[in-house]
Design a protein around this motif. Structure first.
Motif, PDB file in Angstrom:
ATOM      1  N   ALA A  97       0.824  -1.210   0.000  1.00  0.00           N
ATOM      2  CA  ALA A  97       0.000   0.000   0.000  1.00  0.00           C
ATOM      3  C   ALA A  97       0.855   1.256   0.000  1.00  0.00           C
ATOM      4  CB  ALA A  97      -0.907   0.009   1.237  1.00  0.00           C
ATOM      5  N   ILE A  98       0.274   2.311  -0.544  1.00  0.00           N
ATOM      6  CA  ILE A  98       0.869   3.644  -0.443  1.00  0.00           C
ATOM      7  C   ILE A  98       0.000   4.465   0.498  1.00  0.00           C
ATOM      8  CG2 ILE A  98       1.478   5.769  -1.684  1.00  0.00           C
ATOM      9  CD1 ILE A  98       3.241   3.374  -2.462  1.00  0.00           C
ATOM     10  N   GLY A  99       0.640   5.061   1.488  1.00  0.00           N
ATOM     11  CA  GLY A  99      -0.068   5.950   2.399  1.00  0.00           C
ATOM     12  C   GLY A  99       0.016   7.375   1.879  1.00  0.00           C
ATOM     13  N   LEU A 100      -1.164   7.971   1.659  1.00  0.00           N
ATOM     14  CA  LEU A 100      -1.221   9.385   1.273  1.00  0.00           C
ATOM     15  C   LEU A 100      -1.444  10.155   2.571  1.00  0.00           C
ATOM     16  CD1 LEU A 100      -3.748   8.884  -1.691  1.00  0.00           C
ATOM     17  CD2 LEU A 100      -1.241   8.857  -1.818  1.00  0.00           C
ATOM     18  N   GLN A 101      -0.399  10.808   3.064  1.00  0.00           N
ATOM     19  CA  GLN A 101      -0.534  11.462   4.374  1.00  0.00           C
ATOM     20  C   GLN A 101      -1.689  12.460   4.375  1.00  0.00           C
ATOM     21  OE1 GLN A 101       3.074  13.082   6.032  1.00  0.00           O
ATOM     22  NE2 GLN A 101       4.160  11.126   5.926  1.00  0.00           N
ATOM     23  N   SER A 102      -1.723  13.326   3.348  1.00  0.00           N
ATOM     24  CA  SER A 102      -2.855  14.250   3.182  1.00  0.00           C
ATOM     25  C   SER A 102      -2.921  15.359   4.233  1.00  0.00           C
ATOM     26  CB  SER A 102      -4.187  13.476   3.136  1.00  0.00           C
ATOM     27  OG  SER A 102      -4.153  12.473   2.144  1.00  0.00           O
ATOM     28  N   HIS A 103      -1.784  16.012   4.450  1.00  0.00           N
ATOM     29  CA  HIS A 103      -1.786  17.236   5.260  1.00  0.00           C
ATOM     30  C   HIS A 103      -2.120  18.391   4.314  1.00  0.00           C
ATOM     31  CE1 HIS A 103      -0.339  15.123   8.732  1.00  0.00           C
ATOM     32  NE2 HIS A 103       0.631  14.581   8.011  1.00  0.00           N
ATOM     33  N   PHE A 104      -3.397  18.688   4.215  1.00  0.00           N
ATOM     34  CA  PHE A 104      -3.897  19.622   3.202  1.00  0.00           C
ATOM     35  C   PHE A 104      -4.220  20.988   3.788  1.00  0.00           C
ATOM     36  CE2 PHE A 104      -5.729  15.627   1.048  1.00  0.00           C
ATOM     37  CZ  PHE A 104      -4.740  15.580   0.085  1.00  0.00           C
ATOM     38  N   ILE A 107      -6.960  19.197   7.296  1.00  0.00           N
ATOM     39  CA  ILE A 107      -7.213  20.223   6.279  1.00  0.00           C
ATOM     40  C   ILE A 107      -7.173  21.575   6.981  1.00  0.00           C
ATOM     41  CG2 ILE A 107      -8.766  21.042   4.475  1.00  0.00           C
ATOM     42  CD1 ILE A 107      -9.941  18.254   4.230  1.00  0.00           C
ATOM     43  N   GLY A 108      -5.998  22.178   6.957  1.00  0.00           N
ATOM     44  CA  GLY A 108      -5.779  23.424   7.677  1.00  0.00           C
ATOM     45  C   GLY A 108      -6.493  24.605   7.024  1.00  0.00           C
ATOM     46  N   ASP A 134      -9.131  19.972  17.269  1.00  0.00           N
ATOM     47  CA  ASP A 134      -8.253  21.083  16.907  1.00  0.00           C
ATOM     48  C   ASP A 134      -7.293  21.495  18.020  1.00  0.00           C
ATOM     49  OD1 ASP A 134      -9.300  21.208  14.363  1.00  0.00           O
ATOM     50  OD2 ASP A 134     -10.776  22.761  14.849  1.00  0.00           O
ATOM     51  N   GLY A 135      -7.710  21.312  19.261  1.00  0.00           N
ATOM     52  CA  GLY A 135      -6.864  21.728  20.374  1.00  0.00           C
ATOM     53  C   GLY A 135      -5.563  20.943  20.476  1.00  0.00           C
ATOM     54  N   LEU A 136      -5.521  19.767  19.870  1.00  0.00           N
ATOM     55  CA  LEU A 136      -4.309  18.942  19.966  1.00  0.00           C
ATOM     56  C   LEU A 136      -3.620  18.758  18.617  1.00  0.00           C
ATOM     57  CD1 LEU A 136      -5.423  16.088  22.436  1.00  0.00           C
ATOM     58  CD2 LEU A 136      -3.833  17.957  22.909  1.00  0.00           C
ATOM     59  N   SER A 137      -4.086  19.455  17.584  1.00  0.00           N
ATOM     60  CA  SER A 137      -3.472  19.262  16.263  1.00  0.00           C
ATOM     61  C   SER A 137      -2.052  19.814  16.231  1.00  0.00           C
ATOM     62  CB  SER A 137      -4.302  19.965  15.192  1.00  0.00           C
ATOM     63  OG  SER A 137      -3.576  20.010  13.979  1.00  0.00           O
ATOM     64  N   TRP A 138      -1.189  19.138  15.498  1.00  0.00           N
ATOM     65  CA  TRP A 138       0.198  19.601  15.344  1.00  0.00           C
ATOM     66  C   TRP A 138       0.308  20.765  14.364  1.00  0.00           C
ATOM     67  CZ3 TRP A 138       3.940  18.295  11.142  1.00  0.00           C
ATOM     68  CH2 TRP A 138       3.287  17.930   9.952  1.00  0.00           C
ATOM     69  N   ILE A 139      -0.744  21.014  13.565  1.00  0.00           N
ATOM     70  CA  ILE A 139      -0.658  21.963  12.445  1.00  0.00           C
ATOM     71  C   ILE A 139      -0.392  23.421  12.870  1.00  0.00           C
ATOM     72  CG2 ILE A 139      -2.083  23.047  10.623  1.00  0.00           C
ATOM     73  CD1 ILE A 139      -0.708  20.496   9.695  1.00  0.00           C
ATOM     74  N   PRO A 140      -1.123  23.963  13.856  1.00  0.00           N
ATOM     75  CA  PRO A 140      -0.834  25.365  14.219  1.00  0.00           C
ATOM     76  C   PRO A 140       0.618  25.559  14.656  1.00  0.00           C
ATOM     77  CG  PRO A 140      -2.941  24.695  15.135  1.00  0.00           C
ATOM     78  CD  PRO A 140      -2.311  23.440  14.572  1.00  0.00           C
ATOM     79  N   GLY A 141       1.149  24.643  15.437  1.00  0.00           N
ATOM     80  CA  GLY A 141       2.544  24.759  15.860  1.00  0.00           C
ATOM     81  C   GLY A 141       3.497  24.616  14.688  1.00  0.00           C
ATOM     82  N   GLU A 186       3.560  27.634  12.472  1.00  0.00           N
ATOM     83  CA  GLU A 186       3.717  28.872  13.243  1.00  0.00           C
ATOM     84  C   GLU A 186       2.450  29.728  13.205  1.00  0.00           C
ATOM     85  OE1 GLU A 186       7.283  30.136  11.292  1.00  0.00           O
ATOM     86  OE2 GLU A 186       8.552  29.211  12.845  1.00  0.00           O
ATOM     87  N   GLY A 187       1.341  29.065  13.371  1.00  0.00           N
ATOM     88  CA  GLY A 187       0.066  29.776  13.470  1.00  0.00           C
ATOM     89  C   GLY A 187      -0.553  30.167  12.140  1.00  0.00           C
ATOM     90  N   LYS A 188       0.105  29.849  11.025  1.00  0.00           N
ATOM     91  CA  LYS A 188      -0.445  30.256   9.723  1.00  0.00           C
ATOM     92  C   LYS A 188      -1.654  29.424   9.330  1.00  0.00           C
ATOM     93  CE  LYS A 188       3.679  32.300   7.666  1.00  0.00           C
ATOM     94  NZ  LYS A 188       4.719  31.775   8.589  1.00  0.00           N
ATOM     95  N   LYS A 189      -1.687  28.180   9.785  1.00  0.00           N
ATOM     96  CA  LYS A 189      -2.856  27.325   9.505  1.00  0.00           C
ATOM     97  C   LYS A 189      -3.430  26.825  10.815  1.00  0.00           C
ATOM     98  CE  LYS A 189      -0.703  25.629   5.324  1.00  0.00           C
ATOM     99  NZ  LYS A 189      -0.152  24.410   4.699  1.00  0.00           N
ATOM    100  N   VAL A 190      -4.747  26.809  10.864  1.00  0.00           N
ATOM    101  CA  VAL A 190      -5.409  26.441  12.115  1.00  0.00           C
ATOM    102  C   VAL A 190      -6.576  25.482  11.856  1.00  0.00           C
ATOM    103  CG1 VAL A 190      -4.793  28.601  13.284  1.00  0.00           C
ATOM    104  CG2 VAL A 190      -6.942  28.468  11.993  1.00  0.00           C
ATOM    105  N   ALA A 191      -7.067  24.940  12.947  1.00  0.00           N
ATOM    106  CA  ALA A 191      -8.345  24.207  12.986  1.00  0.00           C
ATOM    107  C   ALA A 191      -8.533  23.186  11.866  1.00  0.00           C
ATOM    108  CB  ALA A 191      -9.495  25.224  12.981  1.00  0.00           C
ATOM    109  N   PRO A 192      -7.626  22.236  11.721  1.00  0.00           N
ATOM    110  CA  PRO A 192      -7.707  21.328  10.573  1.00  0.00           C
ATOM    111  C   PRO A 192      -8.522  20.058  10.781  1.00  0.00           C
ATOM    112  CG  PRO A 192      -5.650  20.945  11.725  1.00  0.00           C
ATOM    113  CD  PRO A 192      -6.369  22.044  12.483  1.00  0.00           C
ATOM    114  N   LEU A 193      -9.077  19.857  11.978  1.00  0.00           N
ATOM    115  CA  LEU A 193      -9.666  18.540  12.266  1.00  0.00           C
ATOM    116  C   LEU A 193     -11.195  18.602  12.297  1.00  0.00           C
ATOM    117  CD1 LEU A 193      -7.004  17.470  14.917  1.00  0.00           C
ATOM    118  CD2 LEU A 193      -7.092  16.885  12.480  1.00  0.00           C
ATOM    119  N   ILE A 194     -11.846  17.508  12.709  1.00  0.00           N
ATOM    120  CA  ILE A 194     -13.310  17.439  12.585  1.00  0.00           C
ATOM    121  C   ILE A 194     -14.038  17.733  13.901  1.00  0.00           C
ATOM    122  CG2 ILE A 194     -13.166  15.898  10.592  1.00  0.00           C
ATOM    123  CD1 ILE A 194     -14.074  13.591  12.388  1.00  0.00           C
ATOM    124  N   PHE A 195     -13.284  17.845  15.009  1.00  0.00           N
ATOM    125  CA  PHE A 195     -13.852  18.352  16.266  1.00  0.00           C
ATOM    126  C   PHE A 195     -13.087  19.620  16.641  1.00  0.00           C
ATOM    127  CE2 PHE A 195     -15.108  13.957  16.265  1.00  0.00           C
ATOM    128  CZ  PHE A 195     -16.352  13.945  16.878  1.00  0.00           C
TER     129      PHE A 195
END
Ligand code: XIL
Length: 321
Positions: free
Chosen positions: A205-212, A243-244, A285-292, A295-304
């Motif tokens: 299988a190929i894993g598509l990480q999908s940090h969009f 999906i940031g 969203d409170g535990l997503s790695w994306i905002p860190g 550096e705050g440019k993308k936020v709230a990427p998750l479904i809760f």
């Protein structure tokens, strides 16, 4: 809301989240745990199964947290994805040592893979064996990690062979980011995968990480890429979806767009013949790695959201499933 799990089970879809370390100290009635139970049939450790946590010193393995995660999953009739065995990040310093000989590093890789995969044989049904080995900035498209520099590009072949020997039934993934649509990087992943398949290396299988990011998702291209991976005889799955939203664009409209893409990607996975898994990289969203990470440019990427309330994206998934 009644949760996504039932619908996912019914459709034979592996659906779930990357779980955070803090989860291990939570009580059974913690809202975080409740969300997992109501929605997920599959979990993946966001960090604690990576080599730096599993084997911080040579020959010293720490399985306590991984065991806890797997026990929780089994008690709740959930699967666990193994993430990850060979990567250039989050490896212990002693492993990340270019003064080692090729023989020695191959042995280290073999010992790590064999110990970890054998321990969970039959319990962890799929592994990200090699993570992020491609770098299209390099002339030969291979990231110049310690693995590449000391062993050479065939470290990838060896990693899959060791994993397969340790659990012949496990589904083995090559996992990467920015290679979801049709582009230079997904071409390089495709080329690598073709070679592995041609050489009878046990990759499945190929894993598509999908940090969009919202607005930068070309659904048709992703579909095309999944299809060509399927033509190689491999599965293609979404392994780390987020999906940031650009922080200066945050609002109801952006949340609606985000919901649209979550739904469309789910639809695509459900319709794809060589896909069966849709994993979101974090629960809320409170535990997503994306905002860190951005550096705050993308936020709230998750479904809760960070108050653990379901977002429009959650309701869209519920509709599509
Ligand atoms: C990330 C985690 O989410 C962070 O908590 C950690 O600090 C760094 O790693 N690709 C991967 C994942 O394969 O393991 C990464 O996870 C995100 C990018």
């Amino acid at each position: 809301y009644h949760g996504l799990r039932k619908a996912a089970d019914k459709k034979g879809l592996n659906f779930g989240f990357a779980v955070h370390t803090s989860f291990f100290n939570m009580s059974a009635d913690d809202p975080y745990v409740k969300i997992l139970k109501e929605n997920a049939n599959t979990l993946v450790a966001e960090n604690i199964m990576k080599p730096v946590y599993i084997q911080p010193e040579r020959g010293v393995f720490h399985f306590e947290l991984a065991d806890q995660l797997i026990n929780f999953a089994e008690a709740n009739d959930m699967k666990v994805r193994g993430h990850c065995l060979v990567w250039h990040q989050q490896i212990p310093y002693w492993m990340n040592d270019t003064t080692l000989s090729r023989q020695e590093l191959l042995q280290i890789m073999k010992d790590h893979i064999t110990t970890v995969v054998s321990r969970y044989k039959g319990r962890i049904k799929e592994w990200d064996v090699v993570n992020e080995a491609i770098d299209v900035e390099e002339e030969d498209n291979f990231r110049k990690s310690v693995w590449y520099r000391v062993i050479g590009p065939d470290y990838i072949d060896s990693a899959f062979v060791y994993a397969h020997r340790s659990d012949p039934d496990a589904i083995l993934y090559y996992n990467d980011y920015d290679a979801e649509g049709m582009n230079e990087k997904s071409d390089a992943v495709y080329e690598l995968a073709s070679k592995l398949v041609k050489n009878n290396i046990p990759i499945h299988a190929i894993g598509l990480q999908s940090h969009f990011t919202v607005d930068q998702i070309d659904l048709d291209e992703i579909k095309q890429n999944i299809k060509r991976i399927g033509d190689l005889g491999l599965m293609a799955n979404i392994t780390e979806l987020d999906i940031g939203i650009p922080s200066n664009d945050f609002g109801p409209q952006a949340l609606e767009k985000q919901a649209h893409y979550y739904g469309a990607l789910m639809q695509m996975i459900l319709e794809s013949e060589n896909s069966n898994s849709f994993i979101v990289w974090g629960e809320h969203d409170g535990l997503s790695w994306i905002p860190g990470f951005t550096e705050g440019k993308k936020v709230a990427p998750l479904i809760f959201d960070s108050a653990l309330n379901p977002k429009p994206a959650y309701y869209r998934l519920l509709e599509v499933l």
